[in-house]
Design a protein around this motif. Structure first.
Motif, PDB file in Angstrom:
ATOM      1  N   LEU A  62       0.823  -1.208   0.000  1.00 38.38           N
ATOM      2  CA  LEU A  62       0.000   0.000   0.000  1.00 38.38           C
ATOM      3  C   LEU A  62       0.860   1.262   0.000  1.00 38.38           C
ATOM      4  O   LEU A  62       0.555   2.238  -0.695  1.00 38.38           O
ATOM      5  N   ALA A  63       1.943   1.230   0.755  1.00 41.92           N
ATOM      6  CA  ALA A  63       2.825   2.400   0.827  1.00 41.92           C
ATOM      7  C   ALA A  63       3.590   2.600  -0.474  1.00 41.92           C
ATOM      8  O   ALA A  63       3.689   3.726  -0.985  1.00 41.92           O
ATOM      9  N   ASP A  64       4.114   1.514  -1.030  1.00 41.85           N
ATOM     10  CA  ASP A  64       4.958   1.614  -2.219  1.00 41.85           C
ATOM     11  C   ASP A  64       4.148   1.904  -3.484  1.00 41.85           C
ATOM     12  O   ASP A  64       4.565   2.706  -4.327  1.00 41.85           O
ATOM     13  N   GLN A  65       3.009   1.261  -3.637  1.00 46.19           N
ATOM     14  CA  GLN A  65       2.235   1.381  -4.870  1.00 46.19           C
ATOM     15  C   GLN A  65       1.232   2.529  -4.861  1.00 46.19           C
ATOM     16  O   GLN A  65       0.927   3.087  -5.915  1.00 46.19           O
ATOM     17  N   TRP A  66       0.730   2.885  -3.674  1.00 47.35           N
ATOM     18  CA  TRP A  66      -0.342   3.875  -3.608  1.00 47.35           C
ATOM     19  C   TRP A  66      -0.058   5.023  -2.645  1.00 47.35           C
ATOM     20  O   TRP A  66      -0.889   5.924  -2.499  1.00 47.35           O
ATOM     21  N   GLU A  67       1.076   4.990  -1.951  1.00 49.03           N
ATOM     22  CA  GLU A  67       1.409   5.998  -0.943  1.00 49.03           C
ATOM     23  C   GLU A  67       0.328   6.071   0.138  1.00 49.03           C
ATOM     24  O   GLU A  67       0.022   7.138   0.676  1.00 49.03           O
ATOM     25  N   LEU A 168       8.240  -1.140 -15.659  1.00 49.83           N
ATOM     26  CA  LEU A 168       6.830  -1.172 -15.997  1.00 49.83           C
ATOM     27  C   LEU A 168       6.157  -2.409 -15.410  1.00 49.83           C
ATOM     28  O   LEU A 168       6.810  -3.427 -15.174  1.00 49.83           O
ATOM     29  N   PRO A 169       4.855  -2.343 -15.170  1.00 48.48           N
ATOM     30  CA  PRO A 169       4.127  -3.531 -14.693  1.00 48.48           C
ATOM     31  C   PRO A 169       4.078  -4.594 -15.784  1.00 48.48           C
ATOM     32  O   PRO A 169       4.501  -4.363 -16.924  1.00 48.48           O
ATOM     33  N   ASP A 170       3.553  -5.761 -15.450  1.00 45.83           N
ATOM     34  CA  ASP A 170       3.472  -6.853 -16.412  1.00 45.83           C
ATOM     35  C   ASP A 170       2.817  -6.393 -17.701  1.00 45.83           C
ATOM     36  O   ASP A 170       1.949  -5.512 -17.716  1.00 45.83           O
ATOM     37  N   SER A 171       3.205  -7.027 -18.795  1.00 44.42           N
ATOM     38  CA  SER A 171       2.660  -6.674 -20.094  1.00 44.42           C
ATOM     39  C   SER A 171       1.172  -6.988 -20.168  1.00 44.42           C
ATOM     40  O   SER A 171       0.627  -7.749 -19.365  1.00 44.42           O
ATOM     41  N   GLN A 172       0.521  -6.401 -21.169  1.00 46.21           N
ATOM     42  CA  GLN A 172      -0.905  -6.668 -21.359  1.00 46.21           C
ATOM     43  C   GLN A 172      -1.132  -8.137 -21.694  1.00 46.21           C
ATOM     44  O   GLN A 172      -2.159  -8.709 -21.330  1.00 46.21           O
ATOM     45  N   ALA A 173      -0.168  -8.768 -22.341  1.00 44.89           N
ATOM     46  CA  ALA A 173      -0.296 -10.184 -22.691  1.00 44.89           C
ATOM     47  C   ALA A 173      -0.358 -11.051 -21.438  1.00 44.89           C
ATOM     48  O   ALA A 173      -1.108 -12.037 -21.381  1.00 44.89           O
ATOM     49  N   VAL A 174       0.418 -10.693 -20.420  1.00 44.58           N
ATOM     50  CA  VAL A 174       0.398 -11.442 -19.162  1.00 44.58           C
ATOM     51  C   VAL A 174      -0.964 -11.307 -18.493  1.00 44.58           C
ATOM     52  O   VAL A 174      -1.548 -12.292 -18.018  1.00 44.58           O
TER      53      VAL A 174
END
Length: 207
Positions: A62-67, A168-174
């Motif tokens: 929660l802290a790292d991804q959304w502050e 970047l987060p996982d690709s759209q294919a994932v």
């Protein structure tokens, strides 16, 4: 086996702390976050977000991804996702408001907030119930929900320009492969088969 992995497997399973099985409606609500829950430690059939107890992981995420570092920030973020979220920008770009993307994030954040103790169990269920009417009247199946989730995710990911590919987060294919697995009729363990879409329109019952 790596030390961190060994320590994780020594943690108690979530069902030991929360032994009461979810009702059909509860599982349906939890299952709204199934598209987001892709890692091996994720639980898709409990309100607690992981298969094993790891409150610190929920707090760090929660802290790292959304502050999000407090109950007030958590509630504020949920309120924004419920009212406008990312679908407002998506509508400007593609003319469609993918509520499913915001709903999946909303449920995921709620579960992690509960997982680290920022909100209690009763408040977590109340938060999830608040979005049920809008989601249930917007879609008629998990397939429709999945399609809009992927659309919302694509608009969001395409907006992450200037970020190194490795970050970047996982690709759209994932993400697409994960959704196909959730919808696969052969996967009877998928929460979307355990809690069919129409179940939310029927009276709640024990599973």
């Amino acid at each position: 086996m790596a030390l961190w992995s060994l320590m994780r497997w020594r943690r108690p399973r979530a069902e030991r702390r929360y032994p009461v099985p979810l009702t059909m409606h509860q599982l349906w609500m939890v299952s709204l976050s199934a598209p987001v829950s892709r890692d091996r430690n994720a639980s898709r059939t409990t309100l607690y977000p992981f298969t094993r107890i790891d409150d610190d992981a929920a707090r760090r995420w929660l802290a790292d991804q959304w502050e999000i570092t407090s109950r007030e920030k958590l509630i504020g973020r949920l309120d924004r996702l419920a009212r406008t979220g990312y679908r407002a920008r998506a509508h400007q770009l593609v003319g469609v408001s993918p509520l499913a993307w915001d709903a999946a994030l909303y449920v995921d954040i709620t579960r992690r907030g509960f997982g680290c103790g920022m909100i209690g169990e009763a408040d977590a269920w109340t938060a999830l119930k608040n979005i049920v009417p809008t989601v249930a009247k917007t879609y008629a199946s998990w397939h429709e929900y999945a399609d809009h989730y992927l659309l919302g995710r694509k608009v969001w990911r395409d907006g992450l320009r200037g970020i190194p590919e490795a970050d970047l987060p996982d690709s759209q294919a994932v993400a697409d492969a994960h959704l196909r697995a959730l919808l696969d009729p052969a996967d009877r363990a998928s929460p979307w088969h355990l809690a069919p879409w129409d179940a939310i329109y029927d009276p709640d019952h024990a599973r």
